[in-house]
Design a protein around this motif. Structure first.
Motif, PDB file in Angstrom:
ATOM      1  N   GLY A 107      77.688  55.074  22.845  1.00 28.01           N
ATOM      2  CA  GLY A 107      78.082  53.864  23.537  1.00 28.01           C
ATOM      3  C   GLY A 107      78.027  53.993  25.032  1.00 28.01           C
ATOM      4  N   PRO A 108      78.136  52.864  25.724  1.00 26.29           N
ATOM      5  CA  PRO A 108      78.207  52.893  27.184  1.00 26.29           C
ATOM      6  C   PRO A 108      79.452  53.643  27.644  1.00 26.29           C
ATOM      7  CG  PRO A 108      77.812  50.655  26.356  1.00 26.29           C
ATOM      8  CD  PRO A 108      78.187  51.501  25.180  1.00 26.29           C
ATOM      9  N   ASN A 109      79.395  54.140  28.859  1.00 27.90           N
ATOM     10  CA  ASN A 109      80.487  54.965  29.374  1.00 27.90           C
ATOM     11  C   ASN A 109      81.830  54.240  29.380  1.00 27.90           C
ATOM     12  OD1 ASN A 109      78.945  57.444  30.442  1.00 27.90           O
ATOM     13  ND2 ASN A 109      77.788  55.729  31.247  1.00 27.90           N
ATOM     14  N   HIS A 110      81.823  52.979  29.821  1.00 27.63           N
ATOM     15  CA  HIS A 110      83.099  52.259  29.910  1.00 27.63           C
ATOM     16  C   HIS A 110      83.698  52.050  28.518  1.00 27.63           C
ATOM     17  CE1 HIS A 110      80.331  48.943  29.006  1.00 27.63           C
ATOM     18  NE2 HIS A 110      81.376  48.255  28.620  1.00 27.63           N
ATOM     19  N   VAL A 111      82.838  51.891  27.497  1.00 26.85           N
ATOM     20  CA  VAL A 111      83.328  51.722  26.133  1.00 26.85           C
ATOM     21  C   VAL A 111      83.904  53.030  25.604  1.00 26.85           C
ATOM     22  CG1 VAL A 111      82.647  51.243  23.749  1.00 26.85           C
ATOM     23  CG2 VAL A 111      81.776  49.809  25.612  1.00 26.85           C
ATOM     24  N   LEU A 112      83.200  54.138  25.840  1.00 24.03           N
ATOM     25  CA  LEU A 112      83.691  55.436  25.372  1.00 24.03           C
ATOM     26  C   LEU A 112      85.050  55.767  25.981  1.00 24.03           C
ATOM     27  CD1 LEU A 112      80.387  57.537  25.518  1.00 24.03           C
ATOM     28  CD2 LEU A 112      81.500  56.597  23.483  1.00 24.03           C
ATOM     29  N   ALA A 113      85.183  55.544  27.281  1.00 16.53           N
ATOM     30  CA  ALA A 113      86.456  55.837  27.945  1.00 16.53           C
ATOM     31  C   ALA A 113      87.580  54.968  27.397  1.00 16.53           C
ATOM     32  CB  ALA A 113      86.313  55.640  29.454  1.00 16.53           C
ATOM     33  N   GLU A 114      87.294  53.694  27.186  1.00 18.56           N
ATOM     34  CA  GLU A 114      88.317  52.787  26.660  1.00 18.56           C
ATOM     35  C   GLU A 114      88.694  53.157  25.229  1.00 18.56           C
ATOM     36  OE1 GLU A 114      91.111  50.101  25.975  1.00 18.56           O
ATOM     37  OE2 GLU A 114      90.251  50.596  27.936  1.00 18.56           O
TER      38      GLU A 114
ATOM     39  N   LEU B 262      62.234  47.294  37.693  1.00 17.00           N
ATOM     40  CA  LEU B 262      63.270  48.197  37.182  1.00 17.00           C
ATOM     41  C   LEU B 262      63.431  48.073  35.671  1.00 17.00           C
ATOM     42  CD1 LEU B 262      66.019  47.543  39.880  1.00 17.00           C
ATOM     43  CD2 LEU B 262      64.377  49.444  39.815  1.00 17.00           C
ATOM     44  N   VAL B 263      63.632  49.209  35.039  1.00 23.94           N
ATOM     45  CA  VAL B 263      63.987  49.283  33.621  1.00 23.94           C
ATOM     46  C   VAL B 263      65.428  49.756  33.571  1.00 23.94           C
ATOM     47  CG1 VAL B 263      63.505  50.365  31.411  1.00 23.94           C
ATOM     48  CG2 VAL B 263      61.614  49.776  32.944  1.00 23.94           C
ATOM     49  N   LEU B 264      66.338  48.908  33.065  1.00 21.98           N
ATOM     50  CA  LEU B 264      67.771  49.164  33.197  1.00 21.98           C
ATOM     51  C   LEU B 264      68.490  49.046  31.864  1.00 21.98           C
ATOM     52  CD1 LEU B 264      68.487  46.949  36.347  1.00 21.98           C
ATOM     53  CD2 LEU B 264      68.097  49.414  36.320  1.00 21.98           C
TER      54      LEU B 264
ATOM     55  N   CYS C  95      76.761  49.255  33.700  1.00 28.14           N
ATOM     56  CA  CYS C  95      76.207  50.594  33.556  1.00 28.14           C
ATOM     57  C   CYS C  95      76.260  51.268  34.917  1.00 28.14           C
ATOM     58  CB  CYS C  95      74.773  50.515  33.048  1.00 28.14           C
ATOM     59  SG  CYS C  95      73.851  52.061  33.152  1.00 28.14           S
ATOM     60  N   ILE C  96      76.763  52.505  34.969  1.00 25.70           N
ATOM     61  CA  ILE C  96      76.892  53.204  36.243  1.00 25.70           C
ATOM     62  C   ILE C  96      75.529  53.434  36.884  1.00 25.70           C
ATOM     63  CG2 ILE C  96      77.579  55.393  37.307  1.00 25.70           C
ATOM     64  CD1 ILE C  96      79.861  55.547  35.338  1.00 25.70           C
TER      65      ILE C  96
END
Length: 284
Positions: A123-130, A179-181, A186-187
């Motif tokens: 998962g995305p970082n913010h999701v993992l931390a939460e 850009l490919v994002l 996303c950090i």
């Protein structure tokens, strides 16, 4: 214990149907367990909201106690040498580490805890931390900006690098940087856009994707540039920091996080993941 595990799994998965599948039970069996708990407590524990069941105030109290009871039960079983197959630890990782850190961690962990079920979440970082903060993940590693404080234990810093497919580097003619994002938030996305704006560079978003394989596929299709760490970079993707007058990027921090669950199973997973991540990700 089975009923309490059903409650916790249903809350963590946001679905008692998914909890039944994970626990190898029928939905009707889970429903009977919930009804029995309500009969025993003499109060309503869950109410229907749309298609889901959500805990009442009493249900939230029960869930909090259930987590502690399950943790103590599993700790006792492991301490006494019992191998309870229902014991589960939950691990979260960015997709960057699925090819090396995850298999190395799971291999060592399975030798030490052969009876423990490991549930892996990307998962995305913010999701993992939460998810760690909420107790829905036991251990996770995640990227953070370098100014993030007081969360997790530092593993190390990694440089962010501009990347493109080798066939695209010498044929980029777009007046705006394509850009490919990753999806927002996303950090990496935030860092690259801030760097481009600060350098007064014109840019456009060519591709947005929620997956790391999607990033690599877009680069191979010569659709633009991406920003990532070098870890796990495919051989046909090249770092291009010194080319095309692209702005300098800041480093990114890698941290390991742990929930309040302090059972021996979780403690060992934390130590093994930390050791394998340092060994395979952080440069000497």
């Amino acid at each position: 214990m089975d009923a309490l595990r059903a409650v916790v799994s249903g809350i963590d998965l946001h679905s008692f149907a998914r909890a039944a599948e994970q626990l190898g039970r029928s939905q009707s069996a889970i429903s009977m367990q919930l009804k029995k708990l309500e009969q025993q407590t003499g109060t309503q524990l869950f109410v229907r909201k749309g298609r889901n069941l959500v805990p009442t105030e009493a249900g939230e109290v029960l869930v909090a106690y259930a987590r502690r009871i399950i943790a103590l039960n599993d700790e006792a079983a492991l301490t006494l040498g019992a191998t309870a197959t229902s014991t589960t630890v939950r691990l979260g990782l960015p997709q960057d580490f699925f090819e090396d850190v995850m298999p190395a961690t799971l291999s060592e962990y399975s030798h030490k805890h052969p009876g423990v079920h490991v549930e892996v979440q990307a998962g995305p970082n913010h999701v993992l931390a939460e998810e760690v903060r909420a107790g829905r993940l036991d251990v996770a590693i995640a990227f953070f900006s370098t100014n993030t404080r007081n969360e997790g234990e530092l593993i190390g810093e990694l440089p962010m690098r501009w990347m493109a497919h080798e066939d695209f580097i010498n044929n980029a003619t777009d007046s705006r940087i394509p850009l490919v994002l990753f999806d927002h938030p996303c950090i990496f996305r935030q860092s690259v856009l801030a760097a481009l704006d600060q350098a007064n560079k014109r840019w456009r978003v060519a591709v947005t994707t929620p997956s790391l394989p999607g990033i690599w596929a877009a680069l191979r299709s010569n659709l633009g540039f991406a920003v990532r760490t070098e870890h796990g970079m495919p051989s046909d993707i090249k770092c291009i920091d010194s080319q095309l007058e692209l702005p300098k990027l800041p480093p990114i921090t890698l941290k390991i996080l742990r929930s309040s669950n302090t059972t021996p199973a979780v403690h060992d997973l934390y130590e093994i993941l930390q050791r394998e991540t340092i060994k395979r990700v952080i440069p000497d």
